[in-house]
Design a protein around this motif. Structure first.
Motif, PDB file in Angstrom:
ATOM      1  N   TRP A 135       5.012   6.640 -16.951  1.00  0.00           N
ATOM      2  CA  TRP A 135       6.364   6.184 -16.643  1.00  0.00           C
ATOM      3  C   TRP A 135       6.503   5.793 -15.177  1.00  0.00           C
ATOM      4  O   TRP A 135       7.181   4.814 -14.857  1.00  0.00           O
ATOM      5  CB  TRP A 135       7.366   7.277 -17.005  1.00  0.00           C
ATOM      6  N   VAL A 136       5.872   6.550 -14.279  1.00  0.00           N
ATOM      7  CA  VAL A 136       5.973   6.256 -12.852  1.00  0.00           C
ATOM      8  C   VAL A 136       5.455   4.856 -12.548  1.00  0.00           C
ATOM      9  O   VAL A 136       6.013   4.138 -11.733  1.00  0.00           O
ATOM     10  CB  VAL A 136       5.217   7.320 -12.021  1.00  0.00           C
ATOM     11  N   PHE A 182       1.673   9.560  -5.411  1.00  0.00           N
ATOM     12  CA  PHE A 182       2.194  10.852  -5.002  1.00  0.00           C
ATOM     13  C   PHE A 182       3.280  11.326  -5.964  1.00  0.00           C
ATOM     14  O   PHE A 182       3.316  12.504  -6.336  1.00  0.00           O
ATOM     15  CB  PHE A 182       2.738  10.765  -3.572  1.00  0.00           C
ATOM     16  N   ALA A 183       4.149  10.412  -6.373  1.00  0.00           N
ATOM     17  CA  ALA A 183       5.194  10.766  -7.333  1.00  0.00           C
ATOM     18  C   ALA A 183       4.582  11.160  -8.676  1.00  0.00           C
ATOM     19  O   ALA A 183       5.030  12.116  -9.316  1.00  0.00           O
ATOM     20  CB  ALA A 183       6.162   9.598  -7.520  1.00  0.00           C
ATOM     21  N   ALA A 184       3.566  10.419  -9.101  1.00  0.00           N
ATOM     22  CA  ALA A 184       2.949  10.704 -10.388  1.00  0.00           C
ATOM     23  C   ALA A 184       2.195  12.026 -10.357  1.00  0.00           C
ATOM     24  O   ALA A 184       2.314  12.835 -11.284  1.00  0.00           O
ATOM     25  CB  ALA A 184       2.002   9.567 -10.780  1.00  0.00           C
ATOM     26  N   ILE A 185       1.444  12.267  -9.298  1.00  0.00           N
ATOM     27  CA  ILE A 185       0.606  13.462  -9.255  1.00  0.00           C
ATOM     28  C   ILE A 185       1.436  14.697  -8.906  1.00  0.00           C
ATOM     29  O   ILE A 185       1.481  15.660  -9.675  1.00  0.00           O
ATOM     30  CB  ILE A 185      -0.556  13.264  -8.268  1.00  0.00           C
ATOM     31  N   VAL A 186       2.094  14.685  -7.760  1.00  0.00           N
ATOM     32  CA  VAL A 186       2.824  15.876  -7.308  1.00  0.00           C
ATOM     33  C   VAL A 186       4.151  16.038  -8.063  1.00  0.00           C
ATOM     34  O   VAL A 186       4.465  17.118  -8.564  1.00  0.00           O
ATOM     35  CB  VAL A 186       3.057  15.828  -5.787  1.00  0.00           C
ATOM     36  N   GLY A 187       4.915  14.950  -8.136  1.00  0.00           N
ATOM     37  CA  GLY A 187       6.192  15.029  -8.842  1.00  0.00           C
ATOM     38  C   GLY A 187       6.014  15.294 -10.320  1.00  0.00           C
ATOM     39  O   GLY A 187       6.743  16.090 -10.916  1.00  0.00           O
ATOM     40  N   LYS A 246       9.957  -0.295 -12.217  1.00  0.00           N
ATOM     41  CA  LYS A 246       9.825  -1.192 -11.067  1.00  0.00           C
ATOM     42  C   LYS A 246      10.390  -0.591  -9.780  1.00  0.00           C
ATOM     43  O   LYS A 246       9.880  -0.835  -8.702  1.00  0.00           O
ATOM     44  CB  LYS A 246      10.527  -2.520 -11.351  1.00  0.00           C
ATOM     45  N   SER A 247      11.436   0.182  -9.878  1.00  0.00           N
ATOM     46  CA  SER A 247      12.141   0.667  -8.696  1.00  0.00           C
ATOM     47  C   SER A 247      11.573   2.007  -8.224  1.00  0.00           C
ATOM     48  O   SER A 247      11.639   3.007  -8.938  1.00  0.00           O
ATOM     49  CB  SER A 247      13.626   0.822  -9.018  1.00  0.00           C
ATOM     50  N   LEU A 248      11.064   2.012  -7.015  1.00  0.00           N
ATOM     51  CA  LEU A 248      10.508   3.237  -6.444  1.00  0.00           C
ATOM     52  C   LEU A 248      11.577   4.294  -6.170  1.00  0.00           C
ATOM     53  O   LEU A 248      11.360   5.470  -6.476  1.00  0.00           O
ATOM     54  CB  LEU A 248       9.720   2.897  -5.176  1.00  0.00           C
ATOM     55  N   PRO A 249      12.741   3.930  -5.635  1.00  0.00           N
ATOM     56  CA  PRO A 249      13.785   4.960  -5.462  1.00  0.00           C
ATOM     57  C   PRO A 249      14.239   5.563  -6.787  1.00  0.00           C
ATOM     58  O   PRO A 249      14.534   6.759  -6.859  1.00  0.00           O
ATOM     59  CB  PRO A 249      14.931   4.211  -4.787  1.00  0.00           C
ATOM     60  N   LYS A 250      14.290   4.760  -7.840  1.00  0.00           N
ATOM     61  CA  LYS A 250      14.682   5.271  -9.152  1.00  0.00           C
ATOM     62  C   LYS A 250      13.689   6.323  -9.631  1.00  0.00           C
ATOM     63  O   LYS A 250      14.076   7.335 -10.223  1.00  0.00           O
ATOM     64  CB  LYS A 250      14.767   4.123 -10.155  1.00  0.00           C
ATOM     65  N   ILE A 251      12.415   6.111  -9.363  1.00  0.00           N
ATOM     66  CA  ILE A 251      11.385   7.066  -9.760  1.00  0.00           C
ATOM     67  C   ILE A 251      11.617   8.405  -9.068  1.00  0.00           C
ATOM     68  O   ILE A 251      11.644   9.454  -9.709  1.00  0.00           O
ATOM     69  CB  ILE A 251       9.984   6.515  -9.418  1.00  0.00           C
ATOM     70  N   TRP A 252      11.767   8.348  -7.744  1.00  0.00           N
ATOM     71  CA  TRP A 252      11.928   9.584  -6.984  1.00  0.00           C
ATOM     72  C   TRP A 252      13.218  10.309  -7.346  1.00  0.00           C
ATOM     73  O   TRP A 252      13.231  11.535  -7.481  1.00  0.00           O
ATOM     74  CB  TRP A 252      11.873   9.304  -5.486  1.00  0.00           C
ATOM     75  N   ILE A 253      14.298   9.572  -7.493  1.00  0.00           N
ATOM     76  CA  ILE A 253      15.578  10.199  -7.832  1.00  0.00           C
ATOM     77  C   ILE A 253      15.500  10.845  -9.209  1.00  0.00           C
ATOM     78  O   ILE A 253      15.955  11.979  -9.401  1.00  0.00           O
ATOM     79  CB  ILE A 253      16.725   9.170  -7.751  1.00  0.00           C
ATOM     80  N   THR A 254      14.912  10.161 -10.163  1.00  0.00           N
ATOM     81  CA  THR A 254      14.803  10.700 -11.514  1.00  0.00           C
ATOM     82  C   THR A 254      13.939  11.952 -11.546  1.00  0.00           C
ATOM     83  O   THR A 254      14.306  12.956 -12.165  1.00  0.00           O
ATOM     84  CB  THR A 254      14.233   9.635 -12.468  1.00  0.00           C
ATOM     85  N   ILE A 255      12.802  11.909 -10.874  1.00  0.00           N
ATOM     86  CA  ILE A 255      11.923  13.087 -10.867  1.00  0.00           C
ATOM     87  C   ILE A 255      12.608  14.264 -10.183  1.00  0.00           C
ATOM     88  O   ILE A 255      12.567  15.396 -10.685  1.00  0.00           O
ATOM     89  CB  ILE A 255      10.571  12.755 -10.204  1.00  0.00           C
ATOM     90  N   LEU A 256      13.240  14.015  -9.051  1.00  0.00           N
ATOM     91  CA  LEU A 256      13.901  15.108  -8.338  1.00  0.00           C
ATOM     92  C   LEU A 256      15.076  15.682  -9.123  1.00  0.00           C
ATOM     93  O   LEU A 256      15.253  16.906  -9.180  1.00  0.00           O
ATOM     94  CB  LEU A 256      14.358  14.637  -6.962  1.00  0.00           C
ATOM     95  N   ARG A 313       0.836  -1.211   0.000  1.00  0.00           N
ATOM     96  CA  ARG A 313       0.000   0.000   0.000  1.00  0.00           C
ATOM     97  C   ARG A 313       0.864   1.253   0.000  1.00  0.00           C
ATOM     98  O   ARG A 313       0.565   2.227  -0.698  1.00  0.00           O
ATOM     99  CB  ARG A 313      -0.926  -0.004   1.212  1.00  0.00           C
ATOM    100  N   PHE A 314       1.927   1.243   0.793  1.00  0.00           N
ATOM    101  CA  PHE A 314       2.832   2.386   0.820  1.00  0.00           C
ATOM    102  C   PHE A 314       3.463   2.612  -0.554  1.00  0.00           C
ATOM    103  O   PHE A 314       3.601   3.753  -1.001  1.00  0.00           O
ATOM    104  CB  PHE A 314       3.922   2.193   1.867  1.00  0.00           C
ATOM    105  N   ALA A 315       3.855   1.535  -1.224  1.00  0.00           N
ATOM    106  CA  ALA A 315       4.469   1.661  -2.546  1.00  0.00           C
ATOM    107  C   ALA A 315       3.485   2.252  -3.552  1.00  0.00           C
ATOM    108  O   ALA A 315       3.854   3.111  -4.363  1.00  0.00           O
ATOM    109  CB  ALA A 315       4.970   0.301  -3.022  1.00  0.00           C
ATOM    110  N   VAL A 316       2.243   1.825  -3.500  1.00  0.00           N
ATOM    111  CA  VAL A 316       1.233   2.347  -4.430  1.00  0.00           C
ATOM    112  C   VAL A 316       0.947   3.815  -4.135  1.00  0.00           C
ATOM    113  O   VAL A 316       0.869   4.645  -5.044  1.00  0.00           O
ATOM    114  CB  VAL A 316      -0.056   1.502  -4.373  1.00  0.00           C
ATOM    115  N   ILE A 317       0.804   4.158  -2.858  1.00  0.00           N
ATOM    116  CA  ILE A 317       0.556   5.556  -2.483  1.00  0.00           C
ATOM    117  C   ILE A 317       1.738   6.431  -2.874  1.00  0.00           C
ATOM    118  O   ILE A 317       1.562   7.555  -3.370  1.00  0.00           O
ATOM    119  CB  ILE A 317       0.240   5.660  -0.978  1.00  0.00           C
ATOM    120  N   SER A 318       2.942   5.919  -2.683  1.00  0.00           N
ATOM    121  CA  SER A 318       4.131   6.679  -3.044  1.00  0.00           C
ATOM    122  C   SER A 318       4.205   6.894  -4.553  1.00  0.00           C
ATOM    123  O   SER A 318       4.596   7.966  -5.018  1.00  0.00           O
ATOM    124  CB  SER A 318       5.379   5.962  -2.547  1.00  0.00           C
ATOM    125  N   ARG A 319       3.821   5.886  -5.316  1.00  0.00           N
ATOM    126  CA  ARG A 319       3.801   6.039  -6.769  1.00  0.00           C
ATOM    127  C   ARG A 319       2.765   7.075  -7.198  1.00  0.00           C
ATOM    128  O   ARG A 319       3.022   7.892  -8.086  1.00  0.00           O
ATOM    129  CB  ARG A 319       3.525   4.708  -7.454  1.00  0.00           C
TER     130      ARG A 319
END
Length: 114
Positions: free
Chosen positions: A82-83, A36-41, A87-97, A28-34
């Protein structure tokens, strides 16, 4: 001896339940984080990218702004897809940031804010 095996089975049962609960919450945390990354990021990246694009396009200012705003729907949709494709959640956040920061840095250098 029998009491010890009952106690061990109860301990294993509790551990398996805790493990299942942890896995459910981790998912659930992974889905919520994705999301959040997709919408806000995605929104933040798209806003900064659109501002940068409207400055660097070699068109009249009004045409450059209109074209870059028209492309925001495509950019935001691609980031959103893309988000959830990576597969990798840290890769998503690092790339967006990093991409948002890079675009913001270039934008601030071009506008003379730094």
């Amino acid at each position: 001896m029998h009491a010890q095996s009952v106690k061990n089975s109860q301990t294993l049962s509790i551990r398996s339940k805790l493990s299942q609960a942890y896995q459910a919450h981790a998912y659930r945390f992974a889905v919520i984080s994705r999301f959040f990354a997709a919408i806000v990021g995605g929104y933040t990246f798209t806003a900064v990218f659109t501002a940068l694009l409207s400055i660097i396009l070699p068109l009249k200012k009004s045409d450059a702004v209109l074209l870059s705003i028209s492309l925001t729907i495509l950019v935001y949709s691609c980031v959103f897809i893309w988000v959830f494709a990576v597969k990798s959640l840290p890769k998503i956040w690092i790339t967006i940031l990093l991409t948002t920061s890079g675009c913001a840095l270039i934008l601030s250098l071009l506008k003379g804010w730094l």
